[in-house]
Structure formats: structure tokens, C-alpha cells
Design an enzyme around this catalytic site. Structure first.
Site, PDB file in Angstrom:
ATOM      1  N   ASP A   1      52.815  43.613  45.459  1.00 42.35           N
ATOM      2  CA  ASP A   1      52.287  43.036  46.697  1.00 42.35           C
ATOM      3  C   ASP A   1      51.793  41.594  46.515  1.00 42.35           C
ATOM      4  OD1 ASP A   1      52.890  45.329  48.060  1.00 42.35           O
ATOM      5  OD2 ASP A   1      50.839  46.058  48.245  1.00 42.35           O
TER       6      ASP A   1
ATOM      7  N   LYS B   1      43.095  47.484  53.077  1.00 43.83           N
ATOM      8  CA  LYS B   1      43.942  48.258  54.004  1.00 43.83           C
ATOM      9  C   LYS B   1      44.530  49.477  53.289  1.00 43.83           C
ATOM     10  CE  LYS B   1      48.381  46.945  54.600  1.00 43.83           C
ATOM     11  NZ  LYS B   1      49.293  48.062  54.321  1.00 43.83           N
ATOM     12  N   ASN B   2      45.063  49.273  52.074  1.00 42.18           N
ATOM     13  CA  ASN B   2      45.745  50.372  51.390  1.00 42.18           C
ATOM     14  C   ASN B   2      44.790  51.428  50.857  1.00 42.18           C
ATOM     15  OD1 ASN B   2      48.133  49.186  52.001  1.00 42.18           O
ATOM     16  ND2 ASN B   2      48.660  48.567  49.908  1.00 42.18           N
TER      17      ASN B   2
ATOM     18  N   ARG C   1      62.842  52.973  50.248  1.00 38.24           N
ATOM     19  CA  ARG C   1      61.549  53.659  50.178  1.00 38.24           C
ATOM     20  C   ARG C   1      61.587  55.119  50.648  1.00 38.24           C
ATOM     21  NH1 ARG C   1      56.958  49.507  52.173  1.00 38.24           N
ATOM     22  NH2 ARG C   1      55.600  50.626  50.767  1.00 38.24           N
ATOM     23  N   PRO C   2      62.242  55.972  49.884  1.00 35.39           N
ATOM     24  CA  PRO C   2      62.329  57.379  50.281  1.00 35.39           C
ATOM     25  C   PRO C   2      60.990  58.116  50.107  1.00 35.39           C
ATOM     26  CG  PRO C   2      63.331  57.038  48.133  1.00 35.39           C
ATOM     27  CD  PRO C   2      62.888  55.700  48.607  1.00 35.39           C
ATOM     28  N   ILE C   3      60.925  59.362  50.618  1.00 35.70           N
ATOM     29  CA  ILE C   3      59.711  60.174  50.434  1.00 35.70           C
ATOM     30  C   ILE C   3      60.036  61.480  49.705  1.00 35.70           C
ATOM     31  CG2 ILE C   3      58.355  59.232  52.364  1.00 35.70           C
ATOM     32  CD1 ILE C   3      59.294  61.845  53.909  1.00 35.70           C
ATOM     33  N   ASP C   4      61.175  61.458  48.992  1.00 35.75           N
ATOM     34  CA  ASP C   4      61.609  62.680  48.310  1.00 35.75           C
ATOM     35  C   ASP C   4      60.561  63.231  47.340  1.00 35.75           C
ATOM     36  OD1 ASP C   4      62.267  60.185  46.996  1.00 35.75           O
ATOM     37  OD2 ASP C   4      63.294  61.340  45.451  1.00 35.75           O
ATOM     38  N   LEU C   5      59.825  62.340  46.682  1.00 36.33           N
ATOM     39  CA  LEU C   5      58.842  62.812  45.693  1.00 36.33           C
ATOM     40  C   LEU C   5      57.682  63.540  46.369  1.00 36.33           C
ATOM     41  CD1 LEU C   5      58.842  59.640  43.388  1.00 36.33           C
ATOM     42  CD2 LEU C   5      60.057  61.790  43.014  1.00 36.33           C
TER      43      LEU C   5
ATOM     44  N   ARG D   1      49.382  43.028  60.509  1.00 39.03           N
ATOM     45  CA  ARG D   1      49.352  44.397  59.988  1.00 39.03           C
ATOM     46  C   ARG D   1      48.368  44.518  58.833  1.00 39.03           C
ATOM     47  NH1 ARG D   1      54.424  46.181  57.618  1.00 39.03           N
ATOM     48  NH2 ARG D   1      52.907  47.691  56.913  1.00 39.03           N
TER      49      ARG D   1
ATOM     50  N   LEU E   1      59.767  47.086  41.366  1.00 37.32           N
ATOM     51  CA  LEU E   1      59.402  48.264  42.168  1.00 37.32           C
ATOM     52  C   LEU E   1      60.298  48.485  43.381  1.00 37.32           C
ATOM     53  CD1 LEU E   1      56.851  48.133  40.336  1.00 37.32           C
ATOM     54  CD2 LEU E   1      55.670  49.158  42.242  1.00 37.32           C
TER      55      LEU E   1
ATOM     56  N   ARG F   1      55.148  53.039  57.773  1.00 36.55           N
ATOM     57  CA  ARG F   1      55.532  54.048  56.783  1.00 36.55           C
ATOM     58  C   ARG F   1      54.360  54.873  56.282  1.00 36.55           C
ATOM     59  NH1 ARG F   1      59.268  54.912  53.279  1.00 36.55           N
ATOM     60  NH2 ARG F   1      57.637  55.409  51.783  1.00 36.55           N
TER      61      ARG F   1
ATOM     62  N   CYS G   1      63.225  50.414  56.013  1.00 37.95           N
ATOM     63  CA  CYS G   1      62.060  49.565  55.814  1.00 37.95           C
ATOM     64  C   CYS G   1      62.542  48.236  55.281  1.00 37.95           C
ATOM     65  CB  CYS G   1      61.148  50.244  54.814  1.00 37.95           C
ATOM     66  SG  CYS G   1      60.069  49.161  53.953  1.00 37.95           S
TER      67      CYS G   1
HETATM   68  C1  UD1 Z   1      52.266  51.507  48.286  1.00 39.44           C
HETATM   69  C2  UD1 Z   1      51.563  50.410  49.038  1.00 39.44           C
HETATM   70  C3  UD1 Z   1      52.428  49.150  49.050  1.00 39.44           C
HETATM   71  C4  UD1 Z   1      52.844  48.762  47.625  1.00 39.44           C
HETATM   72  C5  UD1 Z   1      53.450  49.947  46.891  1.00 39.44           C
HETATM   73  C6  UD1 Z   1      53.677  49.657  45.415  1.00 39.44           C
HETATM   74  C7  UD1 Z   1      50.232  51.591  50.653  1.00 39.44           C
HETATM   75  C8  UD1 Z   1      50.008  51.971  52.076  1.00 39.44           C
HETATM   76  N1  UD1 Z   1      51.306  50.850  50.393  1.00 39.44           N
HETATM   77  O1  UD1 Z   1      53.465  51.807  48.992  1.00 39.44           O
HETATM   78  O2  UD1 Z   1      51.683  48.098  49.657  1.00 39.44           O
HETATM   79  O3  UD1 Z   1      53.792  47.732  47.680  1.00 39.44           O
HETATM   80  O4  UD1 Z   1      52.557  51.089  46.960  1.00 39.44           O
HETATM   81  O5  UD1 Z   1      52.519  49.264  44.804  1.00 39.44           O
HETATM   82  O6  UD1 Z   1      49.423  51.893  49.798  1.00 39.44           O
HETATM   83  N2  UD1 Z   1      59.688  56.167  45.674  1.00 39.44           N
HETATM   84  C9  UD1 Z   1      60.696  57.108  45.645  1.00 39.44           C
HETATM   85  N3  UD1 Z   1      60.463  58.331  46.233  1.00 39.44           N
HETATM   86  C10 UD1 Z   1      59.268  58.632  46.844  1.00 39.44           C
HETATM   87  C11 UD1 Z   1      58.255  57.652  46.852  1.00 39.44           C
HETATM   88  C12 UD1 Z   1      58.491  56.431  46.269  1.00 39.44           C
HETATM   89  O7  UD1 Z   1      61.774  56.875  45.098  1.00 39.44           O
HETATM   90  O8  UD1 Z   1      59.132  59.752  47.346  1.00 39.44           O
HETATM   91  C13 UD1 Z   1      59.920  54.836  45.046  1.00 39.44           C
HETATM   92  C14 UD1 Z   1      59.894  53.699  46.053  1.00 39.44           C
HETATM   93  O9  UD1 Z   1      61.127  53.529  46.687  1.00 39.44           O
HETATM   94  C15 UD1 Z   1      59.504  52.538  45.167  1.00 39.44           C
HETATM   95  C16 UD1 Z   1      58.555  53.151  44.151  1.00 39.44           C
HETATM   96  O10 UD1 Z   1      58.831  54.557  44.189  1.00 39.44           O
HETATM   97  O11 UD1 Z   1      60.624  52.032  44.491  1.00 39.44           O
HETATM   98  C17 UD1 Z   1      57.075  52.942  44.442  1.00 39.44           C
HETATM   99  O12 UD1 Z   1      56.801  53.300  45.774  1.00 39.44           O
HETATM  100  P1  UD1 Z   1      55.396  53.829  46.250  1.00 39.44           P
HETATM  101  O13 UD1 Z   1      54.379  53.652  45.176  1.00 39.44           O
HETATM  102  O14 UD1 Z   1      55.557  55.201  46.816  1.00 39.44           O
HETATM  103  O15 UD1 Z   1      55.070  52.826  47.441  1.00 39.44           O
HETATM  104  P2  UD1 Z   1      54.234  53.159  48.715  1.00 39.44           P
HETATM  105  O16 UD1 Z   1      53.234  54.211  48.367  1.00 39.44           O
HETATM  106  O17 UD1 Z   1      55.127  53.377  49.869  1.00 39.44           O
END
Ligand code: UD1
Length: 420
Positions: free
Chosen positions: A307, A22-23, A121-125, A399, A329, A92, A116
Site C-alpha cells: 500500500d 481504515k484497514n 484478488r480471489p477469496i478462495d482462501l 475511500r 503481492l 471488496r 478489482c
Molecule cells: C488487505 C488490505 C489492502 C492491502 C492488502 C495487502 C484491507 C481492507 N485491505 O487486502 O489494503 O493492500 O491487504 O497488504 O485490509 N489472495 C488469494 N486468495 C484469497 C485471499 C487473498 O489468492 O482468498 C491473494 C491476493 O490475491 C493477494 C494476496 O493473497 O495476491 C494478499 O491479499 P490479501 O492479504 O488477502 O489482501 P486483502 O486482505 O484483500
């Protein structure tokens, strides 16, 4: 709403075929936004998250045919660039359309994913990286509005934290950007590797695939031609079935897997005393004489996957001694603990660390699924709990697990999918 009734304990045996990841499929479907041709992808898992992303693409004007785990997506006639709240709020990973839409059209709007179950789980990065590539980003009315009228430019992105979908988003944005983009501290997950490999064989030169530094040479806006390909097997689904073998202390085989993607998981199972034999694309788990307690720390790939944390927590209830599981994480990824305790598990939570005491006899009860992987931990526990375990809210499982109930049945589990 459906729930799963499981009658335990039952030993398992036999083989189970693992579906596509899926991922991996999610970013690969988002990648079709960069293509000028109809893209054919095989080994697509039949799970709700995939259907959600396809619905999102359809709303943007894309067409697709999905048959027998194969999909043909055509994004040539897109007439909209807004990913609306009603879809993004349910998944997400919808954020994966941000990079490709922006690089192709020079503007787009994507609803903020919002809260979530497993943490903030922000998207700031993602946003900061796109700004470094020349985008102007504003947040208005709950939407990320991104503009880059002259197209995105290559840049040097340094992720403060390793982010999987963040890396995928920026790789896709960089594919159509002008010039070269360097991503430092990139995610190395097999799902990111496959995205890079497919782009690389579609005319986007990417150096450093599989390493934490990627160099992507963009096409300056020119769309790419993508040849048909297969999605890699789902390492988390495979790991979950290996845990089903482990928790019931049975011998089962998972077919259609990549053992090299499962090394952290199989290594931990061996450390717990189970036998693991890999044979080409199959892996067999054999029973342990005594299931040993271990220490687990979740990390980015190639470390132990977050996961798989919930599934190993369920498994640890059968280990002899105290197992320590540290979640590094996500800040709120222990919601299965309370539910496992309802079945009789002895677990102490201290911040990011769970300590599980075993072996414990579990007893069937009503339990509630809270997120995708937490739900699978409850199913695993149900396989060994005495009597009936009813796992409610299994839409979480739908899902990400294709035909879970049927697959468990082929292994000999006694379970039924029922309506509330
Ligand atoms: C993906 C996987 C999810 C898995 C996770 C970690 C998909 C669709 N989902 O989620 O199943 O559990 O990787 O292996 O592939 N973070 C920030 N800012 C950001 C982005 C992330 O602070 O902009 C933090 C998150 O809160 C978290 C860490 O970085 O603590 C890792 O998150 P991330 O790798 O981005 O997870 P996803 O890509 O959402």
C-alpha cells in the site's frame, strides 16, 4: 465528479494529524456482529469505505450513531444475513462480514466481490478455511452461500498464502466456533493484531497475537461483550504524508502515529537520505542532501507494504539514479505508472518490476486516479510538478484518506477540490 487541482512545486512545512486506520476500523466494525452489547469505537476515520460498511450493517438491521469520529454500533436486532451486490461491488472488504455472520447465525449470503482494479484478488482462501470449520459453501447467482446449521467447529487452518482480510475473517469466525482454531501462516499486520487484541480483551482467548500462528478459543455460539476502544493510527496515511515531505524535500511532522508500525517505510526513507526523528507518537522527516536511489520489494508485514508502493514510485522520480520497485503481492498494481509518465516520469515496467530513473523534472498535466493508493501517488507527484496538475476521479482518494485536501493545505500545499 470532483477533481483535485494542485499547483506545484511548493515546499511543505508544519504538522499533520493522522486519522484512525481504515484497514483496522473495517474488521473492527465487522467484529461488532459478534457482540451482545452496543459497541463504542473511537478514532474512526471519516472515509467512504467506512460509510460503505456501515451501510451494509444497516441493511442487515444494525443501528449506529456516528459522531466526531466515534461510533456506537448495535447489532442485537439483526434481521437479515445477506450482504447484497450493490454494496459489496463497491468495496471488496465487505467480505469481512462473512466470517462473523456465519459464526453467529449459522448461515449467510455474501455477494462475490468480483473484479478489482489492482488484480484478481480471489477469496478462495477465506472459503476453504470456513469449509474446514464445518461450513458448506456454494456459489449461486454471484453469491457465496454459507451454511453451518450446528455452528462452526474449530479446526487447523493453514493459509497457502498470507491473507490480511482472510486472517481477520477466520479469527472472527473462530471467535464463536466450538473449540479451538489454529491459524498457521496468519497475517501479522498491526490491523490484524488490533482485532485479536480487542477480541482477547472481550473474553476470546487468543494465543500468539502478532505471530504467524494464532490459536483462538471459541465460545460455541455465545455472543461477547466488547468494551469501548480506539482504532490504531493509519500507518499508510502516515507513510503517505512522510512521502509528501520527502518528495518536496521538506521538513514535516506527522502526529498521532505509531512509529513502530512504520519501520519498513521510515527505514527506506532513511536509506534514501532523509532524516527521520520519532518522538513519542510523532515522526518528523527532514530533507536529504541528495535523494538516493534504492531497491524496494513489497512484502507482507513487517516487510515493505504494497500500500506504499505507488507513493514510493512517485518519490523515486526525484532520486538520483535508478530505483527498482518489485511488486510481489498483487499482479496488476502499476496502473499509476502510465499516469506518472504523463507528468514526465521516466519509468520502465518489466512484469512485476518498475525501474524509475531520476531525478526528473515533472510537469503538470491531467491525470486519472485508478485506485486508492495509486491516486495518492499522483497527488504526491502533483506537489512537485511545474504548473497545474488536475487529478481526476478522486473518489478513489475519498475511500481511504480523511480530509486529504485540507490536511495538505495545512502543510502549505496549493490545491483546490473542484467539480468536473
Ligand atoms: C488487505 C488490505 C489492502 C492491502 C492488502 C495487502 C484491507 C481492507 N485491505 O487486502 O489494503 O493492500 O491487504 O497488504 O485490509 N489472495 C488469494 N486468495 C484469497 C485471499 C487473498 O489468492 O482468498 C491473494 C491476493 O490475491 C493477494 C494476496 O493473497 O495476491 C494478499 O491479499 P490479501 O492479504 O488477502 O489482501 P486483502 O486482505 O484483500
Amino acid at each position: 465528479m470532483d477533481y483535485l487541482k494542485i499547483l506545484g512545486p511548493t515546499p511543505l512545512k508544519g504538522n499533520v494529524k493522522i486519522s484512525g486506520a481504515k484497514n483496522a476500523a473495517l474488521p473492527l466494525i465487522a467484529m461488532t456482529l459478534l457482540a451482545k452489547n452496543r459497541v463504542c469505537i473511537s478514532n474512526i476515520p471519516s472515509v467512504v469505505d467506512i460509510k460503505t460498511l456501515l451501510k451494509l450493517l444497516h441493511n442487515l438491521g444494525a443501528t449506529y450513531i456516528l459522531q466526531n469520529n466515534c461510533i456506537e454500533v448495535d447489532t442485537c436486532c439483526l434481521n437479515d444475513t445477506k450482504a447484497t451486490y450493490d454494496i459489496v461491488k463497491t468495496m471488496r472488504a465487505s467480505i469481512l462480514v462473512l466470517g462473523p455472520l456465519l459464526s453467529r447465525f449459522g448461515h449467510c449470503e455474501v455477494s462475490l466481490p468480483g473484479g478489482c482494479a489492482i488484480g484478481q484478488r480471489p477469496i478462495d482462501l477465506h472459503l476453504k478455511a470456513l469449509e474446514q470449520m464445518g461450513a458448506t459453501i456454494t456459489i449461486e447467482g454471484g453469491y457465496v452461500k454459507a451454511e453451518a446449521p450446528g455452528g462452526l467447529k474449530g479446526g487447523h487452518i493453514l493459509f497457502d498464502k498470507i491473507t490480511v482480510t482472510g486472517t481477520a475473517n477466520i479469527v472472527m469466525a473462530a471467535a464463536l466456533a466450538k473449540g479451538r482454531t489454529i491459524i498457521t501462516n496468519a497475517a501479522r499486520e498491526p490491523e490484524v493484531v488490533q482485532l485479536c487484541e480487542v477480541l482477547n480483551s472481550s473474553g476470546i482467548t487468543i494465543e500468539g497475537i502478532g505471530s504467524s500462528e494464532l490459536v483462538i478459543h471459541g465460545t460455541a455460539g455465545e455472543l461477547i461483550e466488547i468494551e469501548p476502544f480506539d482504532v490504531i493510527p493509519d500507518r499508510i496515511e502516515a507513510g503517505t504524508y512522510l512521502c509528501a515531505g520527502a518528495i518536496t524535500n521538506s521538513s514535516i511532522t506527522v502526529d498521532n502515529v505509531r512509529p513502530d508500525h512504520l519501520e519498513a517505510v521510515s527505514g527506506k526513507l532513511e536509506e534514501m537520505g532523509f532524516g527521520i526523528v520519532s518522538n513519542g507518537s510523532s515522526m518528523t522527516i527532514t530533507p536529504a542532501k541528495t535523494i538516493k536511489a534504492v531497491n524496494i520489494v513489497t512484502q507482507e508485514y513487517p516487510g515493505f507494504p504494497t500500500d506504499m508502493q505507488a507513493q514510493f514510485l512517485a518519490l523515486a522520480t526525484q532520486a538520483d539514479g535508478a530505483t527498482s520497485i518489485e511488486e510481489r503481492l498483487f499482479e496488476n498494481r502499476f496502473m499509476h505508472v502510465g499516469e506518472l509518465q504523463r507528468l514526465g516520469a521516466e519509468i520502465k515496467l518489466n512484469g512485476h518490476v518498475a525501474t524509475v530513473k531520476g531525478p526528473t523534472t515533472l510537469f503538470g498535466a491531467d491525470v486519472m486516479a485508478t485506485d486508492l493508493r495509486a491516486s495518492s501517488a499522483l497527488v504526491l507527484a502533483g506537489l512537485i510538478a511545474e504548473g497545474e496538475t488536475d487529478v481526476h476521479r478522486i473518489y478513489h482518494l475519498d475511500r481511504g484518506y480523511e480530509n486529504l485536501q485540507e490536511k495538505l493545505k495545512t502543510l502549505g500545499a496549493r490545491s483546490q477540490r473542484l467539480k468536473e
